[in-house]
Scaffold this motif. Structure first.
Motif, PDB file in Angstrom:
ATOM      1  N   THR A 130      13.204  18.046 -19.217  1.00  0.00           N
ATOM      2  CA  THR A 130      12.685  18.752 -18.046  1.00  0.00           C
ATOM      3  C   THR A 130      13.848  19.234 -17.178  1.00  0.00           C
ATOM      4  OG1 THR A 130      10.662  17.464 -18.012  1.00  0.00           O
ATOM      5  CG2 THR A 130      11.301  18.495 -15.938  1.00  0.00           C
ATOM      6  N   VAL A 131      13.784  20.518 -16.797  1.00  0.00           N
ATOM      7  CA  VAL A 131      14.814  21.071 -15.911  1.00  0.00           C
ATOM      8  C   VAL A 131      14.345  20.875 -14.477  1.00  0.00           C
ATOM      9  CG1 VAL A 131      16.042  23.152 -15.196  1.00  0.00           C
ATOM     10  CG2 VAL A 131      15.525  22.790 -17.626  1.00  0.00           C
ATOM     11  N   ARG A 132      15.186  20.216 -13.687  1.00  0.00           N
ATOM     12  CA  ARG A 132      14.854  19.972 -12.280  1.00  0.00           C
ATOM     13  C   ARG A 132      15.559  21.043 -11.445  1.00  0.00           C
ATOM     14  NH1 ARG A 132      13.173  14.687 -11.169  1.00  0.00           N
ATOM     15  NH2 ARG A 132      14.471  14.537  -9.320  1.00  0.00           N
ATOM     16  N   VAL A 174       5.521  27.968 -16.033  1.00  0.00           N
ATOM     17  CA  VAL A 174       6.635  27.758 -16.969  1.00  0.00           C
ATOM     18  C   VAL A 174       6.687  26.277 -17.332  1.00  0.00           C
ATOM     19  CG1 VAL A 174       9.123  27.992 -17.312  1.00  0.00           C
ATOM     20  CG2 VAL A 174       7.898  29.648 -15.874  1.00  0.00           C
ATOM     21  N   PRO A 175       6.522  25.944 -18.610  1.00  0.00           N
ATOM     22  CA  PRO A 175       6.525  24.528 -18.972  1.00  0.00           C
ATOM     23  C   PRO A 175       7.914  23.908 -18.897  1.00  0.00           C
ATOM     24  CG  PRO A 175       6.243  25.900 -20.931  1.00  0.00           C
ATOM     25  CD  PRO A 175       6.309  26.838 -19.773  1.00  0.00           C
ATOM     26  N   GLY A 176       7.953  22.601 -18.649  1.00  0.00           N
ATOM     27  CA  GLY A 176       9.212  21.861 -18.758  1.00  0.00           C
ATOM     28  C   GLY A 176      10.130  21.999 -17.573  1.00  0.00           C
ATOM     29  N   ILE A 177       9.604  22.363 -16.412  1.00  0.00           N
ATOM     30  CA  ILE A 177      10.464  22.450 -15.225  1.00  0.00           C
ATOM     31  C   ILE A 177       9.768  21.759 -14.056  1.00  0.00           C
ATOM     32  CG2 ILE A 177      11.542  24.593 -15.983  1.00  0.00           C
ATOM     33  CD1 ILE A 177       9.859  26.120 -13.988  1.00  0.00           C
ATOM     34  N   GLU A 178      10.572  21.322 -13.090  1.00  0.00           N
ATOM     35  CA  GLU A 178      10.003  20.637 -11.930  1.00  0.00           C
ATOM     36  C   GLU A 178      10.780  21.023 -10.678  1.00  0.00           C
ATOM     37  OE1 GLU A 178      10.407  16.390 -12.164  1.00  0.00           O
ATOM     38  OE2 GLU A 178       9.438  16.092 -10.212  1.00  0.00           O
TER      39      GLU A 178
END
Ligand code: NAD
Length: 455
Positions: free
Chosen positions: A47-49, A69-73
């Motif tokens: 996960t990209v923060r 957008v999946p995989g980001i927070e």
């Protein structure tokens, strides 16, 4: 009549150069490839923060798009105006995401991988350079730079720190532009020497006459930090909220809209250079509200292999348009559609000047021409059948695709679609346009000196 002779009807048809363009082009609805939707599920460890610096109009729009957008927070947001902290929390649907007025607090955090920079144009350089130095990858809004010098300082900062960069002209990630590039690269247009484009709007909002929120004051806005890099002056909410109108903070229509058109043209044609020369005209005709930029600007650019003409007019609702005019066909992007129209380039006898010949000479010419040239296929609907229109599906947005391209690059370290070099070239096109407009002279790009000079 001989084997190669044309009927009179065929001759008239070919001779006049007429193309039967009446038949409707086939329309294909483009399938969203959605880089974002197509992305495989991302492992929690991948996960990209990220944090967002600048959460005004665009910042909030981008935050909303990140939800797709999946995989980001999103782990923090920053803005100089307090109400925008709440707006950002609402946009990202997280009422407890930390907020601050000071972006350095975000850059100090080791758990932030990347930042979205959606601050006013005159602050791009400062935030971008600091973010790179702090080891963050950067999605920076367009136009990349406020001045020519800014762009080169930003490139150096990104290269020195080895950061991934995406500049925010999202059209280059649009499925419509990908289709246009595919057609351009196929050679179906032949050689393209002429390109024109416009982006016209006709409303106060389109002309940046944004309302001033009722709570705007020096207590709710960090005015001094906003002025960083610009001349000091007393608090002025008009300048804060309508900054695009003023040369200290924005670049007018060139920075706001030309940059999208230039980015699109560079992307589709594969151009990796700056225009060599620009000439501009225009004026301030309607929005005489104290702004420092014209509400109509037209610029003509010289590139090595073609010429480009751009226009932005805030006094007509013409929408968004790019046309590529090739020796074999024409490609038109108009708002959410793209049309490819081939031309009939089959050999044909000259049929205009010979009307000024007596019949016997014309017959002689035609006889010889047909002896030397194979009979063109009868003008059936072949050309019409090849015309094609592609349309975006309802609700499509290129913003999540552009973001997904960036966040995938953060994860994979593979190049983004619009890196700092691309972004700088497009921004330089804006600076050339404004230089030419304000100096009433041609603007020439001096690549050696990295400067714009009078031509
Ligand atoms: N790609 C696009 O289609 C698109 C569309 C709109 C705007 N933009 C770009 O996005 C950027 C922002 O535009 P906008 O319309 O959101 O403007 P805006 O005025 O609504 O928001 C800009 C925000 O930046 C904040 N800001 C300025 N300096 C700051 C700093 N040092 N630290 C923290 N916050 C700071 C301001 O407080 C303001 O709230 C501009 O560069 C603009 O050109 C791009």
């Amino acid at each position: 009549m001989g084997k190669h002779s044309l009927t009179r009807r065929q001759f008239m048809h070919i001779g006049s150069g007429a193309l039967a363009v009446g038949a409707a082009a086939k329309v294909t609805l483009l399938q969203p490839h959605l880089l974002s939707a197509a992305a495989r599920p991302v492992a929690p460890s991948d996960t990209v923060r990220f944090a967002s610096i600048g959460t005004g109009i665009r910042g909030c729009e981008l935050l909303q798009a990140t939800l797709r957008v999946p995989g980001i927070e999103c782990v923090a947001v920053c803005d100089l105006y307090d109400a925008r902290h709440q707006a950002a929390r609402e946009a990202v649907k997280n009422s407890s995401v930390p907020t601050t007025r000071d972006y350095r607090e975000i850059l100090d955090r080791k758990d932030v991988d990347a930042v979205i920079v959606a601050v006013t144009d005159h602050q791009h350089r400062k935030v971008f350079v600091d973010a790179c130095a702090a080891g963050k990858d950067v999605y920076c809004e367009k136009p990349m730079s406020h001045t020519v010098e800014d762009g080169f300082v930003m490139i150096d900062a990104a290269h020195k720190a080895g950061r991934m960069v995406q500049i925010g002209s999202q059209r280059v990630s649009s499925i419509l532009y990908l289709k246009a590039k595919e057609i351009y690269d196929s050679g179906k247009l032949g050689e393209v020497f002429a390109i024109d484009a416009y982006w016209d709007r006709n409303s106060p909002s389109g002309a940046w006459v944004y309302p001033i929120p009722p709570d705007a004051s020096e207590q709710t806005i960090d005015w001094n930090t906003f002025l960083d890099g610009a001349p000091k002056r007393p608090f002025d909410p008009v300048r804060f909220f309508r900054w695009r109108c003023f040369t200290d903070y924005g670049e007018g229509l060139a920075g706001d809209l030309f940059v999208h058109l230039i980015s699109g043209i560079h992307f589709i044609t594969g151009t990796t250079t700056v225009a060599q020369r620009a000439q501009s005209s225009g004026g301030l005709f309607h929005f005489k509200d104290g702004r420092e930029f014209p509400d109509l600007i037209e610029t003509f650019y010289d590139y090595p292999n073609f010429r480009v003409s751009l226009r932005c007019n805030l006094n007509n609702d013409g929408g968004e348009f790019i046309g590529f005019y090739g020796t074999k066909g024409t490609l038109i992007i108009k708002d959410s559609t793209l049309t490819y129209q081939p031309q009939d380039t089959r050999p044909k006898p000259e049929g205009y000047s010979t009307f000024g010949w007596p019949e016997n000479l014309r017959e002689q010419y035609l006889k010889q021409w047909h002896a030397e040239n194979p009979l063109p296929a009868p003008l059936d609907s072949k050309v019409d059948a090849e015309a094609e229109t592609f349309a975006l599906p309802a609700g499509y947005s290129d913003i999540p695709d552009h973001q997904a391209n960036f966040f995938n690059a953060v994860r994979t370290r593979k190049p983004t679609v619009e890196n700092e070099m691309f972004g700088n070239n497009a921004a330089l096109g804006c600076h050339l346009a404004n230089f030419a407009y304000f100096n009433k002279s041609a603007a020439v790009w001096d690549a050696g000196a990295k400067k714009i000079v009078k031509g």
